[in-house]
Enzyme design. Structure first.
Site, PDB file in Angstrom:
ATOM      1  CG  HIS A 258      -2.130  -5.287   5.644  1.00  0.00           C
ATOM      2  ND1 HIS A 258      -1.029  -4.073   4.459  1.00  0.00           N
ATOM      3  CD2 HIS A 258      -0.807  -5.067   6.911  1.00  0.00           C
ATOM      4  CE1 HIS A 258      -0.356  -3.760   4.944  1.00  0.00           C
ATOM      5  NE2 HIS A 258      -0.403  -3.913   6.103  1.00  0.00           N
TER       6      HIS A 258
ATOM      7  CD  GLN B 187      -6.651   1.405   8.825  1.00  0.00           C
ATOM      8  OE1 GLN B 187      -7.259   0.910   9.292  1.00  0.00           O
ATOM      9  NE2 GLN B 187      -5.950   1.078   9.250  1.00  0.00           N
TER      10      GLN B 187
ATOM     11  CB  CYS C 294       5.656   6.820  26.316  1.00  0.00           C
ATOM     12  SG  CYS C 294       4.378   8.369  26.464  1.00  0.00           S
TER      13      CYS C 294
ATOM     14  N   GLY D  16       0.916  -0.795   0.164  1.00  0.00           N
ATOM     15  CA  GLY D  16      -0.060   0.232  -0.204  1.00  0.00           C
ATOM     16  C   GLY D  16       1.205   1.145  -0.408  1.00  0.00           C
ATOM     17  CB  THR D  17       4.085   1.725   1.990  1.00  0.00           C
ATOM     18  OG1 THR D  17       3.817   2.258   2.980  1.00  0.00           O
ATOM     19  CG2 THR D  17       5.405   3.105   1.592  1.00  0.00           C
TER      20      THR D  17
ATOM     21  CB  SER E  67      -2.612  -1.792   2.305  1.00  0.00           C
ATOM     22  OG  SER E  67      -1.019  -2.720   2.399  1.00  0.00           O
TER      23      SER E  67
END
Length: 460
Positions: free
Chosen positions: A196, A177, A320, A69-70, A194
């Protein structure tokens, strides 16, 4: 173990597994060859392209398969910009796009192009009027995701596409998405996805370019995939990707209704069960399986590890949990709390019992993490003292600066101030978010000898 990170990668759909195994025997040959094995492979590739195009809502000859997808995003952005270079080099993106889009924008800017980022509201949605306002005569391309990968907010693609069409500007939609749930509505020009993300195998992306859109593939030429995705096609994975997309679409309506009930239960119950929590993202215009919330006074990485030990796989946009120690660009653009961020993204088939168990485990897990960090209790009161205080949190990472602020805010009278010194990038986002959540006034940020000084005035 309950897997709650489908937004990163959905479990392989049973249909995808079956199609993958079958096509390993039938689709190993070169589909560009004319002998029997090649013709058989070509038939499989053509059938997969037709099935995928039907799900996307485009013509088969408008769709090509990419290695990810990228890569689809990078090829789509670069090709559309190059195809319209005579118009100009202005690119528009939203501030909450996937990193693949933002990285493509950075590369464009590094090569002399101009980029405009359109901001979002606190729910993570763009304003179509704001998109229309930044369209220019030299705008070559606009990009907008169909739905956000971190908070699930659906974007007003149809209205933005209408504004772009009126201005003669193509719109590229990152639909990674949302494609598993349905077609992207609106008059888009380019679209990426994408496999996956919907339960297909990794390593398969798609790029759809409507007829009439000026497009110039970049890089060395190749005769495969219309020259837009060079290299030998991973045919078994492509067949599995197309089969799984058709399968999840057939189940989408019923599964979406079921997952919405589960995520709505999480959205409503988490603030009741855990104090000092902000649920983020649009409450209604969102994908069925994603719900995101942030917990004050919590180290995101520690929280994720503890939930993993309790049997739950979740992800986070918290600084974090990042090697860069910078907040999620999505949460930052929304102006919401980033510390202690948890994204729950339920895959199809998630059991209601797993969600109930998550809600049982979460309060104690958050409380334990807060106790380790010395966070103030929700009902803790502190004696009044002088009118102003300085909190030195230099060299200390999230959520410590906010914890220290919360501990001393009661030590100043109403109208008094607390100046928090911090060199952690997350403080720039989390201190104002804390003020909004706790009803205190965020005065602003000032430069300090080291880092920055964040000034907070006690209101109550």
């Amino acid at each position: 173990m309950a897997y709650f990170d489908a937004a990163s990668a959905a479990p392989l759909h049973p249909v995808a597994r079956q199609a993958l195994l079958a096509s390993l025997d039938e689709g190993w040959a070169d589909p560009a060859r004319l002998y029997r094995e090649g013709r058989r492979a070509r038939l499989l590739l053509d059938a997969a392209r037709e099935a995928m195009a039907e799900c996307v809502g485009c013509r088969p000859d408008e769709l090509v398969f990419t290695p990810s997808g990228t890569r689809a995003v990078h090829s789509g952005v670069a090709g559309a910009l190059a195809g319209r270079r005579r118009v100009g080099s202005h690119l528009i993106v939203s501030a909450v796009e996937h990193s693949s889009v933002l990285h493509a924008a950075e590369a464009h800017e590094a090569h002399g192009g101009s980029v405009t980022q359109v901001g979002v509201d606190r729910a993570g949605a763009v304003d179509p009027a704001a998109y229309a306002a930044v369209l220019r005569e030299d705008t070559a391309l606009a990009c907008l995701q169909s739905a956000n990968h971190e908070v699930g907010t659906e974007q007003p693609v149809s209205r933005v596409a209408e504004a772009c069409r009126a201005a003669g500007v193509p719109l590229l939609v990152d639909a990674a998405q949302s494609l598993g749930w349905g077609r992207v509505e609106g008059d888009w020009s380019l679209l990426t996805g994408s496999a996956h993300k919907w339960g297909g195998p990794a390593g398969v992306g798609l790029l759809a370019v409507r007829k009439g859109v000026r497009f110039a593939p970049q890089g060395p030429g190749d005769e495969r995939e219309s020259g837009r995705a060079p290299g030998f096609e991973n045919l078994p994975a492509i067949v599995a990707a197309a089969a799984s997309l058709r399968a999840v679409r057939a189940e989408a309506a019923a599964e979406a209704a079921r997952l919405r009930e589960l995520t709505e239960r999480i959205r409503s119950r988490v603030p009741e069960l855990v104090p000092d929590v902000e649920v983020v993202g649009d409450p209604s215009r969102r994908l069925p399986g994603i719900v995101t919330f942030s917990c004050l006074y919590v180290d995101g990485e520690t929280l994720l590890h503890e939930l993993d030990r309790a049997g739950f796989s979740v992800s986070s946009g918290s600084s974090c949990t990042s090697s860069t120690l910078t907040p999620s660009h999505v949460l930052k653009a929304m102006g919401v709390l980033s510390e202690g961020n948890v994204r729950v993204s339920l895959p199809p088939g998630t059991a209601a019992e797993d969600v109930e168990r998550f809600l049982e485990v979460l309060p104690g897990t958050v409380a334990a993490v807060r106790e380790k960090l010395g966070a103030p209790a929700a009902t803790e009161t502190v004696r009044a003292a002088g009118p102003d205080l300085v909190v030195d949190a230099l060299g200390r990472r999230c959520p410590v600066p906010v914890i220290e602020l919360a501990k001393v805010i009661g030590d100043v009278p109403v109208g008094g101030t607390v100046r928090v010194l911090s060199d952690d990038e997350a403080a720039r986002l989390d201190i104002p978010a804390w003020c909004e959540m706790r009803g205190q006034e965020y005065v602003g940020e000032e430069k300090a000898d080291k880092g920055s000084a964040y000034l907070v005035r006690r209101v109550s």
